[in-house]
Design a protein around this motif. Sequence first.
Motif, PDB file in Angstrom:
ATOM      1  N   ASP A   1       0.836  -1.211   0.000  1.00 15.72           N
ATOM      2  CA  ASP A   1       0.000   0.000   0.000  1.00 15.72           C
ATOM      3  C   ASP A   1       0.863   1.250   0.000  1.00 15.72           C
ATOM      4  O   ASP A   1       0.596   2.208  -0.727  1.00 15.72           O
ATOM      5  CB  ASP A   1      -0.920   0.019   1.237  1.00 15.72           C
ATOM      6  N   GLU A   2       1.914   1.213   0.817  1.00 13.58           N
ATOM      7  CA  GLU A   2       2.801   2.391   0.905  1.00 13.58           C
ATOM      8  C   GLU A   2       3.548   2.625  -0.409  1.00 13.58           C
ATOM      9  O   GLU A   2       3.680   3.750  -0.870  1.00 13.58           O
ATOM     10  CB  GLU A   2       3.809   2.217   2.036  1.00 13.58           C
ATOM     11  N   ILE A   3       4.041   1.534  -0.982  1.00 21.22           N
ATOM     12  CA  ILE A   3       4.778   1.649  -2.254  1.00 21.22           C
ATOM     13  C   ILE A   3       3.859   2.236  -3.324  1.00 21.22           C
ATOM     14  O   ILE A   3       4.229   3.151  -4.066  1.00 21.22           O
ATOM     15  CB  ILE A   3       5.307   0.266  -2.720  1.00 21.22           C
ATOM     16  N   ASN A   4       2.655   1.718  -3.378  1.00 18.91           N
ATOM     17  CA  ASN A   4       1.717   2.166  -4.407  1.00 18.91           C
ATOM     18  C   ASN A   4       1.298   3.618  -4.210  1.00 18.91           C
ATOM     19  O   ASN A   4       1.161   4.371  -5.177  1.00 18.91           O
ATOM     20  CB  ASN A   4       0.500   1.237  -4.452  1.00 18.91           C
ATOM     21  N   LYS A   5       1.143   4.011  -2.964  1.00 16.34           N
ATOM     22  CA  LYS A   5       0.763   5.402  -2.693  1.00 16.34           C
ATOM     23  C   LYS A   5       1.893   6.341  -3.113  1.00 16.34           C
ATOM     24  O   LYS A   5       1.680   7.343  -3.796  1.00 16.34           O
ATOM     25  CB  LYS A   5       0.439   5.574  -1.205  1.00 16.34           C
ATOM     26  N   ASP A   6       3.085   5.959  -2.729  1.00 13.56           N
ATOM     27  CA  ASP A   6       4.258   6.762  -3.077  1.00 13.56           C
ATOM     28  C   ASP A   6       4.386   6.885  -4.606  1.00 13.56           C
ATOM     29  O   ASP A   6       4.655   7.964  -5.132  1.00 13.56           O
ATOM     30  CB  ASP A   6       5.500   6.077  -2.489  1.00 13.56           C
ATOM     31  N   PHE A   7       4.169   5.770  -5.284  1.00 10.31           N
ATOM     32  CA  PHE A   7       4.278   5.764  -6.748  1.00 10.31           C
ATOM     33  C   PHE A   7       3.230   6.685  -7.364  1.00 10.31           C
ATOM     34  O   PHE A   7       3.535   7.531  -8.211  1.00 10.31           O
ATOM     35  CB  PHE A   7       4.103   4.326  -7.262  1.00 10.31           C
ATOM     36  N   MET A   8       1.991   6.567  -6.901  1.00  8.39           N
ATOM     37  CA  MET A   8       0.901   7.399  -7.462  1.00  8.39           C
ATOM     38  C   MET A   8       1.146   8.871  -7.194  1.00  8.39           C
ATOM     39  O   MET A   8       0.932   9.722  -8.052  1.00  8.39           O
ATOM     40  CB  MET A   8      -0.440   6.978  -6.857  1.00  8.39           C
ATOM     41  N   ASP A   9       1.621   9.169  -5.989  1.00  3.83           N
ATOM     42  CA  ASP A   9       1.828  10.579  -5.607  1.00  3.83           C
ATOM     43  C   ASP A   9       2.977  11.232  -6.368  1.00  3.83           C
ATOM     44  O   ASP A   9       2.924  12.421  -6.677  1.00  3.83           O
ATOM     45  CB  ASP A   9       2.139  10.685  -4.098  1.00  3.83           C
ATOM     46  N   HIS A  10       4.031  10.466  -6.624  1.00  4.88           N
ATOM     47  CA  HIS A  10       5.251  11.100  -7.142  1.00  4.88           C
ATOM     48  C   HIS A  10       5.619  10.815  -8.582  1.00  4.88           C
ATOM     49  O   HIS A  10       6.205  11.660  -9.243  1.00  4.88           O
ATOM     50  CB  HIS A  10       6.431  10.757  -6.216  1.00  4.88           C
ATOM     51  N   TRP A  11       5.313   9.614  -9.050  1.00  4.27           N
ATOM     52  CA  TRP A  11       5.795   9.206 -10.382  1.00  4.27           C
ATOM     53  C   TRP A  11       5.415  10.194 -11.486  1.00  4.27           C
ATOM     54  O   TRP A  11       6.286  10.584 -12.290  1.00  4.27           O
ATOM     55  CB  TRP A  11       5.276   7.796 -10.698  1.00  4.27           C
ATOM     56  N   PRO A  12       4.139  10.639 -11.557  1.00  4.03           N
ATOM     57  CA  PRO A  12       3.749  11.467 -12.710  1.00  4.03           C
ATOM     58  C   PRO A  12       4.563  12.760 -12.836  1.00  4.03           C
ATOM     59  O   PRO A  12       4.762  13.250 -13.945  1.00  4.03           O
ATOM     60  CB  PRO A  12       2.270  11.780 -12.446  1.00  4.03           C
ATOM     61  N   SER A  13       5.040  13.293 -11.732  1.00  3.63           N
ATOM     62  CA  SER A  13       5.763  14.568 -11.843  1.00  3.63           C
ATOM     63  C   SER A  13       7.287  14.384 -11.895  1.00  3.63           C
ATOM     64  O   SER A  13       8.032  15.355 -11.893  1.00  3.63           O
ATOM     65  CB  SER A  13       5.386  15.466 -10.655  1.00  3.63           C
ATOM     66  N   MET A  14       7.741  13.152 -11.933  1.00  4.67           N
ATOM     67  CA  MET A  14       9.197  12.928 -11.917  1.00  4.67           C
ATOM     68  C   MET A  14       9.802  13.083 -13.304  1.00  4.67           C
ATOM     69  O   MET A  14       9.181  12.719 -14.299  1.00  4.67           O
ATOM     70  CB  MET A  14       9.509  11.506 -11.442  1.00  4.67           C
ATOM     71  N   ASN A  15      11.059  13.588 -13.333  1.00  5.25           N
ATOM     72  CA  ASN A  15      11.795  13.590 -14.601  1.00  5.25           C
ATOM     73  C   ASN A  15      12.571  12.277 -14.730  1.00  5.25           C
ATOM     74  O   ASN A  15      12.510  11.423 -13.844  1.00  5.25           O
ATOM     75  CB  ASN A  15      12.713  14.824 -14.701  1.00  5.25           C
ATOM     76  N   TYR A  16      13.313  12.149 -15.842  1.00  4.00           N
ATOM     77  CA  TYR A  16      14.034  10.895 -16.111  1.00  4.00           C
ATOM     78  C   TYR A  16      14.941  10.490 -14.951  1.00  4.00           C
ATOM     79  O   TYR A  16      14.902   9.338 -14.487  1.00  4.00           O
ATOM     80  CB  TYR A  16      14.820  11.044 -17.429  1.00  4.00           C
ATOM     81  N   GLU A  17      15.761  11.442 -14.472  1.00  4.25           N
ATOM     82  CA  GLU A  17      16.704  11.094 -13.401  1.00  4.25           C
ATOM     83  C   GLU A  17      15.968  10.626 -12.142  1.00  4.25           C
ATOM     84  O   GLU A  17      16.376   9.668 -11.496  1.00  4.25           O
ATOM     85  CB  GLU A  17      17.602  12.288 -13.011  1.00  4.25           C
ATOM     86  N   GLU A  18      14.892  11.323 -11.820  1.00  3.01           N
ATOM     87  CA  GLU A  18      14.151  10.954 -10.608  1.00  3.01           C
ATOM     88  C   GLU A  18      13.518   9.562 -10.745  1.00  3.01           C
ATOM     89  O   GLU A  18      13.468   8.791  -9.788  1.00  3.01           O
ATOM     90  CB  GLU A  18      13.081  12.012 -10.309  1.00  3.01           C
ATOM     91  N   LYS A  19      13.042   9.265 -11.938  1.00  2.00           N
ATOM     92  CA  LYS A  19      12.426   7.942 -12.155  1.00  2.00           C
ATOM     93  C   LYS A  19      13.472   6.840 -12.029  1.00  2.00           C
ATOM     94  O   LYS A  19      13.228   5.785 -11.437  1.00  2.00           O
ATOM     95  CB  LYS A  19      11.769   7.891 -13.540  1.00  2.00           C
ATOM     96  N   MET A  20      14.637   7.107 -12.615  1.00  2.11           N
ATOM     97  CA  MET A  20      15.740   6.139 -12.522  1.00  2.11           C
ATOM     98  C   MET A  20      16.071   5.894 -11.044  1.00  2.11           C
ATOM     99  O   MET A  20      16.241   4.752 -10.605  1.00  2.11           O
ATOM    100  CB  MET A  20      16.948   6.727 -13.261  1.00  2.11           C
ATOM    101  N   ARG A  21      16.155   6.991 -10.310  1.00  2.00           N
ATOM    102  CA  ARG A  21      16.511   6.879  -8.887  1.00  2.00           C
ATOM    103  C   ARG A  21      15.441   6.129  -8.109  1.00  2.00           C
ATOM    104  O   ARG A  21      15.738   5.338  -7.232  1.00  2.00           O
ATOM    105  CB  ARG A  21      16.701   8.275  -8.284  1.00  2.00           C
ATOM    106  N   TRP A  22      14.191   6.403  -8.409  1.00  5.34           N
ATOM    107  CA  TRP A  22      13.092   5.727  -7.718  1.00  5.34           C
ATOM    108  C   TRP A  22      13.186   4.220  -7.960  1.00  5.34           C
ATOM    109  O   TRP A  22      13.098   3.415  -7.034  1.00  5.34           O
ATOM    110  CB  TRP A  22      11.736   6.272  -8.207  1.00  5.34           C
ATOM    111  N   LYS A  23      13.393   3.847  -9.222  1.00  7.81           N
ATOM    112  CA  LYS A  23      13.483   2.419  -9.552  1.00  7.81           C
ATOM    113  C   LYS A  23      14.701   1.774  -8.887  1.00  7.81           C
ATOM    114  O   LYS A  23      14.635   0.629  -8.447  1.00  7.81           O
ATOM    115  CB  LYS A  23      13.557   2.225 -11.069  1.00  7.81           C
ATOM    116  N   PHE A  24      15.801   2.530  -8.842  1.00  6.56           N
ATOM    117  CA  PHE A  24      17.010   2.000  -8.199  1.00  6.56           C
ATOM    118  C   PHE A  24      16.741   1.715  -6.716  1.00  6.56           C
ATOM    119  O   PHE A  24      17.079   0.645  -6.191  1.00  6.56           O
ATOM    120  CB  PHE A  24      18.185   2.978  -8.353  1.00  6.56           C
TER     121      PHE A  24
END
Length: 535
Positions: A295-318
């Motif tokens: 639930d926490e992972i999914n909430k974090d993903f929904m809240d942040h993923w859409p506004s992330m740039n390439y570097e931030e997405k890479m970092r999130w996945k890492f």
Amino acid sequence: MKILLRITLAILLASTVASCAKKEKIVPKKPNILFIMSDDHAYQAISAYSNHLIKTPNIDRIANEGLLFTNACVTNSICAPSRATILTGKHTHINGKIDNNMPFDTTQITFPQLFKKAGYQTAMFGKLHFGNKPKGVDEFMILPGQGHYINPDFITPRGDTTITGYVTDIITDLTLGWLKEKRDKEKPFLMMYLHKAPHRPWWPSPEKFAEFTKKTFPEPASLFDDYSNRGTAAKTAEMNLYQHMMYNHDSKVRPETIQAMGLVEPEVVEFKNGFYGPYGRANADQKKQYDLVLDEINKDFMDHWPSMNYEEKMRWKFQRYMQDYLGTISSVDDNVGRVLDYLDESGLAENTVVVYTSDQGFYLGEHGWFDKRFIYDESFKTPLLIRWPNQIKPGTTNDEMVQNLDFAQTFLDIAGISAPGDMQGESLLPLLQGNSEAWNRDAVYYHYYEYPSVHMVKRHYGIVTKKFKLVHFYYDVDEWELYDRVKDPQEMNNVYDDPEYADVVRELHEQLEELRIKYKDSKELDQKYIDLYKK
Ligand code: SGN
Ligand code: CA
């Protein structure tokens, strides 16, 4: 006088008998061998090698009380081929298991068979991933294929069974159960204790999942590698965290979340329909525990993923990747600790050789990658820690180029069993006993085949010395690469065409040809395996 003679004779006889009995006692008992292998365990994730990612105090104990090999490597960095090399003591082009799919000719001798013949008790628990049942083991319980993290199925000599719980704990319970209750205590043993973790899709136990999702890990320097100054193979491989990691299967975002956000999973050869493998096997109680974290992972993903740039997405996945990967390793470490403790309590530690290794290394974001296969260091090298009380000096390190090819002959040598003449490795016994002069290898040979296939790493072979690495990528390209391992340890610059390295290139080409001849590899075999693969 007669009486005196008799007494003297009796005393003499008694003392001979006593000395014989004494002698028998001091004849060293055959050592037990505990071979611990995990699946895809990067040396970067063992604190005996580097503690920047995780502390593994139990695995480290093996090196602290024994030997750490800092340059151990494999002959073909992928699961089943590595296992075939370990079992047969032969390169994969000789034993025929060149990739995960090629069948293994079971008439070949594997080292456990020789142990059994020599009077050892032999057992195997965990992941073999070989397509065959093991030969030469008295008792086994192995995972079918890749196996499952949760409530795993097992193949046993008595039929198949499923055990409820987390795979790493279960494999350890089976191993300890056999050591404590099932083995014949009069005989020495060879135990193969083989973990599934930390293999993809990196599912930790519920406790470790909760613990590790709270952590943040340092990024490798080459996380944003653009593969410039490298050949085609690095650019076309499909193992980039940003491009090829799946939201659901890898990062554990729920399918409903992905759909609601209008996202599409990356096009990866293997998964056309994202699935939720391990979670799907969990029972209601287990799901409840996982849900708290999911639930926490999914909430974090929904809240942040859409506004992330390439570097931030890479970092999130890492971060997501490291949290899960290292969470599974933490369980391996705890469980290795349980087994080492048992060896201590039972008095077995003294006469047991403990080996910890992995079937190959793994990328933890270096070059932006996950997975393995390449001859580049993080997947080519593999952890190797060995403890053998009274034989190996505690706390030693060794930087010789040793390979999984050497394991079979090493174990046979330790047990005083003669190795078949056609095995291609060398016994590491002199290195274990600190006798480095008896070791004169200066280069190793590597050959990877599984292409085209998942992760799309092109076929290649090469030679590696402590200073250099010369590689030939072939099949649908014909490209050579050279790396200066001393000046460029991250392998960011292919210097094959640099005039400064012309002499090195010439020498290494010659040495590579010699190694191909020594190990009986050839252009004809390369072609044979291409033709077989296409069938
Ligand atoms: C699976 C993995 C791949 C991995 C291969 C080989 N996908 O196909 O990422 O490279 O195994 O691994 S997953 O379904 O497990 O996520 S190996 O260790 O068996 O060689
Ligand atoms: Ca593997």
